[in-house]
Design a protein around this motif. Structure first.
Motif, PDB file in Angstrom:
ATOM      1  N   ARG A  40      20.073 -40.184  66.284  1.00  0.00           N
ATOM      2  CA  ARG A  40      19.347 -41.278  65.639  1.00  0.00           C
ATOM      3  C   ARG A  40      19.917 -41.530  64.233  1.00  0.00           C
ATOM      4  NH1 ARG A  40      15.262 -42.773  62.594  1.00  0.00           N
ATOM      5  NH2 ARG A  40      14.971 -40.713  61.672  1.00  0.00           N
ATOM      6  N   GLN A  41      20.155 -40.415  63.507  1.00  0.00           N
ATOM      7  CA  GLN A  41      20.715 -40.539  62.157  1.00  0.00           C
ATOM      8  C   GLN A  41      22.124 -41.132  62.207  1.00  0.00           C
ATOM      9  OE1 GLN A  41      19.349 -40.252  59.321  1.00  0.00           O
ATOM     10  NE2 GLN A  41      17.492 -39.057  59.645  1.00  0.00           N
ATOM     11  N   MET A  42      22.905 -40.701  63.188  1.00  0.00           N
ATOM     12  CA  MET A  42      24.279 -41.215  63.292  1.00  0.00           C
ATOM     13  C   MET A  42      24.291 -42.727  63.450  1.00  0.00           C
ATOM     14  SD  MET A  42      26.020 -38.374  65.808  1.00  0.00           S
ATOM     15  CE  MET A  42      27.626 -39.187  65.896  1.00  0.00           C
ATOM     16  N   LEU A  43      23.365 -43.226  64.280  1.00  0.00           N
ATOM     17  CA  LEU A  43      23.341 -44.670  64.530  1.00  0.00           C
ATOM     18  C   LEU A  43      22.556 -45.421  63.458  1.00  0.00           C
ATOM     19  CD1 LEU A  43      23.399 -44.361  68.308  1.00  0.00           C
ATOM     20  CD2 LEU A  43      24.877 -45.914  67.018  1.00  0.00           C
ATOM     21  N   ARG A  44      21.944 -44.695  62.552  1.00  0.00           N
ATOM     22  CA  ARG A  44      21.343 -45.332  61.372  1.00  0.00           C
ATOM     23  C   ARG A  44      22.404 -45.511  60.281  1.00  0.00           C
ATOM     24  NH1 ARG A  44      19.760 -43.853  56.493  1.00  0.00           N
ATOM     25  NH2 ARG A  44      20.181 -41.651  56.861  1.00  0.00           N
ATOM     26  N   ILE A  45      23.181 -44.440  60.050  1.00  0.00           N
ATOM     27  CA  ILE A  45      24.142 -44.513  58.935  1.00  0.00           C
ATOM     28  C   ILE A  45      25.472 -45.135  59.367  1.00  0.00           C
ATOM     29  CG2 ILE A  45      23.064 -42.558  57.804  1.00  0.00           C
ATOM     30  CD1 ILE A  45      25.306 -40.797  58.623  1.00  0.00           C
ATOM     31  N   GLY A  46      25.702 -45.226  60.697  1.00  0.00           N
ATOM     32  CA  GLY A  46      26.957 -45.805  61.171  1.00  0.00           C
ATOM     33  C   GLY A  46      26.697 -46.971  62.122  1.00  0.00           C
ATOM     34  N   ARG A  47      27.629 -47.920  62.169  1.00  0.00           N
ATOM     35  CA  ARG A  47      27.483 -49.025  63.121  1.00  0.00           C
ATOM     36  C   ARG A  47      27.793 -48.543  64.537  1.00  0.00           C
ATOM     37  NH1 ARG A  47      30.455 -53.439  62.992  1.00  0.00           N
ATOM     38  NH2 ARG A  47      32.254 -52.512  61.972  1.00  0.00           N
ATOM     39  N   ALA A  80      26.282 -46.906  56.154  1.00  0.00           N
ATOM     40  CA  ALA A  80      27.304 -46.484  55.187  1.00  0.00           C
ATOM     41  C   ALA A  80      28.689 -46.385  55.833  1.00  0.00           C
ATOM     42  CB  ALA A  80      26.927 -45.146  54.567  1.00  0.00           C
ATOM     43  N   PHE A  81      28.718 -46.234  57.164  1.00  0.00           N
ATOM     44  CA  PHE A  81      29.999 -46.020  57.849  1.00  0.00           C
ATOM     45  C   PHE A  81      30.147 -46.980  59.026  1.00  0.00           C
ATOM     46  CE2 PHE A  81      28.704 -42.028  55.907  1.00  0.00           C
ATOM     47  CZ  PHE A  81      29.844 -41.705  55.175  1.00  0.00           C
ATOM     48  N   ASP A  82      31.404 -47.226  59.403  1.00  0.00           N
ATOM     49  CA  ASP A  82      31.662 -47.989  60.617  1.00  0.00           C
ATOM     50  C   ASP A  82      31.545 -47.082  61.844  1.00  0.00           C
ATOM     51  OD1 ASP A  82      32.291 -50.381  59.172  1.00  0.00           O
ATOM     52  OD2 ASP A  82      34.207 -49.452  58.631  1.00  0.00           O
ATOM     53  N   TYR A  83      32.067 -45.862  61.699  1.00  0.00           N
ATOM     54  CA  TYR A  83      32.039 -44.907  62.813  1.00  0.00           C
ATOM     55  C   TYR A  83      31.551 -43.544  62.320  1.00  0.00           C
ATOM     56  CZ  TYR A  83      34.682 -48.280  65.487  1.00  0.00           C
ATOM     57  OH  TYR A  83      35.056 -49.409  66.140  1.00  0.00           O
ATOM     58  N   VAL A  84      30.622 -42.975  63.054  1.00  0.00           N
ATOM     59  CA  VAL A  84      30.199 -41.609  62.770  1.00  0.00           C
ATOM     60  C   VAL A  84      30.559 -40.772  63.991  1.00  0.00           C
ATOM     61  CG1 VAL A  84      28.280 -40.104  62.189  1.00  0.00           C
ATOM     62  CG2 VAL A  84      28.339 -42.429  61.279  1.00  0.00           C
ATOM     63  N   VAL A  85      31.338 -39.726  63.763  1.00  0.00           N
ATOM     64  CA  VAL A  85      31.907 -38.937  64.856  1.00  0.00           C
ATOM     65  C   VAL A  85      31.230 -37.574  64.931  1.00  0.00           C
ATOM     66  CG1 VAL A  85      34.022 -37.858  65.722  1.00  0.00           C
ATOM     67  CG2 VAL A  85      34.142 -40.082  64.558  1.00  0.00           C
ATOM     68  N   LEU A  86      30.898 -37.173  66.147  1.00  0.00           N
ATOM     69  CA  LEU A  86      30.358 -35.832  66.357  1.00  0.00           C
ATOM     70  C   LEU A  86      31.095 -35.269  67.558  1.00  0.00           C
ATOM     71  CD1 LEU A  86      27.984 -33.909  65.406  1.00  0.00           C
ATOM     72  CD2 LEU A  86      26.709 -34.830  67.331  1.00  0.00           C
ATOM     73  N   SER A  87      32.108 -34.418  67.319  1.00  0.00           N
ATOM     74  CA  SER A  87      32.891 -33.966  68.460  1.00  0.00           C
ATOM     75  C   SER A  87      32.582 -32.517  68.783  1.00  0.00           C
ATOM     76  CB  SER A  87      34.383 -34.189  68.219  1.00  0.00           C
ATOM     77  OG  SER A  87      34.923 -33.172  67.449  1.00  0.00           O
ATOM     78  N   GLY A 106      41.558 -48.789  58.861  1.00  0.00           N
ATOM     79  CA  GLY A 106      40.771 -49.172  57.690  1.00  0.00           C
ATOM     80  C   GLY A 106      39.283 -48.917  57.814  1.00  0.00           C
ATOM     81  N   ALA A 107      38.851 -48.269  58.908  1.00  0.00           N
ATOM     82  CA  ALA A 107      37.418 -48.061  59.106  1.00  0.00           C
ATOM     83  C   ALA A 107      36.872 -47.009  58.139  1.00  0.00           C
ATOM     84  CB  ALA A 107      37.157 -47.625  60.542  1.00  0.00           C
ATOM     85  N   ARG A 108      35.576 -47.124  57.881  1.00  0.00           N
ATOM     86  CA  ARG A 108      34.880 -46.075  57.132  1.00  0.00           C
ATOM     87  C   ARG A 108      34.315 -45.102  58.163  1.00  0.00           C
ATOM     88  NH1 ARG A 108      30.299 -49.274  54.552  1.00  0.00           N
ATOM     89  NH2 ARG A 108      30.418 -50.129  56.640  1.00  0.00           N
ATOM     90  N   VAL A 109      34.717 -43.843  58.048  1.00  0.00           N
ATOM     91  CA  VAL A 109      34.396 -42.873  59.100  1.00  0.00           C
ATOM     92  C   VAL A 109      33.746 -41.629  58.505  1.00  0.00           C
ATOM     93  CG1 VAL A 109      35.353 -41.478  60.980  1.00  0.00           C
ATOM     94  CG2 VAL A 109      36.431 -43.658  60.375  1.00  0.00           C
ATOM     95  N   LEU A 110      32.717 -41.122  59.178  1.00  0.00           N
ATOM     96  CA  LEU A 110      32.165 -39.806  58.839  1.00  0.00           C
ATOM     97  C   LEU A 110      32.338 -38.910  60.050  1.00  0.00           C
ATOM     98  CD1 LEU A 110      30.565 -37.979  56.846  1.00  0.00           C
ATOM     99  CD2 LEU A 110      28.489 -38.732  58.016  1.00  0.00           C
TER     100      LEU A 110
END
Lengths: 384, 223
Positions: free
Chosen positions: B112-119, B91-98, B30-34
């Motif tokens: 920095r942006q990832m941890l701004r828009i994601g928890r 905006a997101f619970d998890y932001v993924v950069l693989s 159920g997480a919000r993910v980018l």
């Protein structure tokens, strides 16, 4: 093109009339309100499979069938139909002629009415009030309500149709599960307005214009309207497309004679212009181009486009075409960024093509695959 | 007649890279993910179908983005370096950069942006500290080319390689808490080096980090 152009053939368009009329953004009320429309496919029992198609400036409701006036195929038959991306075996497709249009919906060519809705025995002509894209959408909403559809599975359209899609999503978010604004922008740019103004000036300069009351003389301002169409048509194509189709080729000659040479591109544009005047009304053209010029969705929402979509649960599919310079990708990208800022669910692709703005009407397999996939994904979500 | 595959095979995401499976394991239902650099949307599809996640993606390659959209996924054509700035905070619970951090223009800003828009941020990257890389540079004197670093220096998209220890140092510098981390081999199988950063940095081909922003007064670094 000196001849008087015969008036349109009389065609009985399918339409619904709302006796109470419609209050417009400009303050006027048109009463009654007629909305001409066509449908394809069948509405399911849950009324959850309706797709509303919004047409562009010179389009109309005849999306996927032979046009009763021109006899030509529907303008989006490669997208709408059985087994097409908007599959009429699965979806119930609705398209309405826009308010201000000339294919049966209330517009300058229809009989003028007074505030009680009584006919005045003459067309509206230039007395037809100014309409906005939002007015067009409100008229469509009346139709959708009339058809008993509480929520549209998807609202889809290109160019001015895309503007209507955006307005639908902003104005009636609960009634729009998915929205597909294609080759469009959240406002009309100065360059867009400038091209429209050239077209309007050409109509006004036509000796048959007669102050807009051309029905009195039985001659329509065909030359002006034709020039307007020619200018607009150039903006719908890319330089590469014109070069590929016509280059510098001459009609009926292999080299310049300096006598009566006609480049192929000239004769093509003249043909576009002369066929257009047989199906389109000059006053409608003025009304609708104005509506596009007025459009500025951010301005309607306090100057911030993201405000138009705040809290939306609508799923968006934005598509642009790489060689479209009328509604360039940068406009679509700005829209996507605003949707992201509103935390909306959005898909976005730029289709690589040399066909310019017109590409959204043409055979573009990547576009069709992406639109079809988006729609199937949305349908899956609502169990259609 | 060939035997029908057992029903669970479909999900084991036959075609999903093993490192994506490791990432998927870190994300609750159920997480919000980018997913930044989501390719054809394999991870997004998996998270949507199997975990009921609200998963979205950004992909810079137009052909891959189009494929993902055609599969009905919420993917936009865009660029991690420029497009993250337009998302709102949290905006997101998890932001993924693989496997993408080493290829962006400004990795520090992207983080920095990832941890701004994601928890939380989940980052995987190829480890430039792997012994084969060190060995080839030391002995051959040429830019290392390995299974992981497989393009010559003049055409590699990997313009910002780093080692596992480098990444820990950046997290300390910018105040990120490492909630979990692990090193893996090229196929994404977990490797048992996690007790020692030094060993992981020598033997891990891929690194995977789960980060969050440090709370006020909390010391950054391994959580």
């Amino acid at each position: 093109m000196d001849q008087a152009v015969a008036p349109f053939p009389v065609v009985d368009h399918q339409r619904v009339v709302f006796a109470d009329g419609l209050a417009l953004d400009c303050g006027a009320v048109v009463k009654p309100l007629a909305v001409a429309y066509r449908t394809y496919g069948r509405l399911n029992a849950a009324r959850s499979n309706a797709v509303l198609v919004c047409h562009a400036l010179t389009g109309d409701q005849y999306v996927a069938e032979r046009h009763p006036v021109t006899g030509r195929p529907g303008w989006w038959e490669n997208v709408v139909g059985p087994g097409r991306p908007i599959d009429t075996e699965r979806f119930f497709v609705v398209c309405a002629n826009v308010l201000g249009g000339c294919m049966g919906s209330t517009g300058p060519r229809e009989e003028m009415t007074d505030s009680e809705g009584r006919g005045l025995g003459r067309p509206w002509g230039t007395d037809f009030p100014s309409v906005t894209i939002r007015d067009m959408v409100r008229a469509q909403k009346r139709l959708v309500d009339h058809l008993g559809i509480a929520r549209l599975l998807c609202v889809v359209g290109g160019s001015m149709g895309g503007m209507q899609v955006l307005e639908w999503a902003a104005e009636y978010p609960e009634a729009v599960f998915a929205a597909a604004p294609i080759a469009t922008a959240a406002h009309h740019s100065a360059q867009n307005i400038a091209f429209h103004e050239v077209g309007r000036a050409a109509i006004h300069a036509d000796p048959d214009w007669n102050g807009g009351r051309y029905w009195e003389t039985g001659r329509v301002p065909a030359r002006g309207l034709s020039v307007a169409r020619m200018v607009a048509h150039i903006t719908y194509l890319s330089e590469q497309a014109l070069t590929r189709k016509f280059g510098r080729r001459l009609r009926g000659a292999s080299a310049l004679t300096f006598l009566e040479d006609v480049f192929e591109v000239e004769s093509y544009l003249r043909h576009q212009g002369s066929t257009f005047v047989r199906r389109f009304d000059a006053n409608s053209y003025l009304t609708i181009t104005r509506a596009m010029d007025y459009f500025d969705l951010a301005a309607e929402h306090g100057g911030d486009l993201a405000n138009a979509f705040r809290g939306t649960r609508t799923r968006f599919f934005v598509a642009s075409f790489s060689s479209d310079w009328l509604f360039p990708t940068s406009e679509s990208r700005a829209l996507v960024r605003a949707l992201n800022a509103a935390a909306a669910n959005v898909s976005f692709v730029e289709i690589q093509t040399d066909k310019g703005h017109d590409a959204f009407l043409l055979d573009e397999p990547d576009f069709h695959r992406a639109l079809g996939g988006f729609l199937r994904g949305a349908a899956e979500r609502v169990g259609v | 007649m060939p035997e029908a595959p057992p029903p669970d095979i479909r999900y084991v995401a036959k075609n999903m890279r093993l490192d994506l499976r490791l990432i998927a394991e870190m994300i609750p239902a159920g997480a919000r993910v980018l997913d930044i650099g989501c390719g054809d949307g394999t991870l997004i599809e998996h998270l949507t179908r199997e975990k009921g996640a609200d998963a979205r993606g950004i992909e810079i390659d137009m052909a891959l983005a189009t494929r993902a959209v055609a599969a009905g996924l919420a993917v936009i054509h865009g660029d991690a370096d420029t497009d993250l700035a337009f998302y709102p905070d949290g905006a997101f619970d998890y932001v993924v950069l693989s496997r993408t951090l080493q290829a962006v223009e400004r990795p520090r800003e992207v983080l920095r942006q990832m941890l701004r828009i994601g928890r939380h941020a989940i980052v995987s990257f190829p480890n430039f500290g792997h012994w084969q890389v060190r060995w080839r540079l030391l002995v051959g004197g040429r830019m290392p080319e390995t299974e992981t670093w497989d393009r010559p220096w003049y055409e590699t998209p990997n313009i910002h390689p780093c080692t596992i220890r480098d990444f820990f140092a950046l997290c300390r510098l910018d105040g990120y808490v490492v909630e979990r981390w692990l090193a893996a081999d090229e196929r994404g199988l977990k490797a048992p080096w996690t007790r020692s950063v030094w060993l992981a940095n020598l033997f891990g081909e891929q690194a995977l980090f789960l980060l969050r922003q440090a709370r006020p007064g909390e010391a950054p670094g391994p959580g």
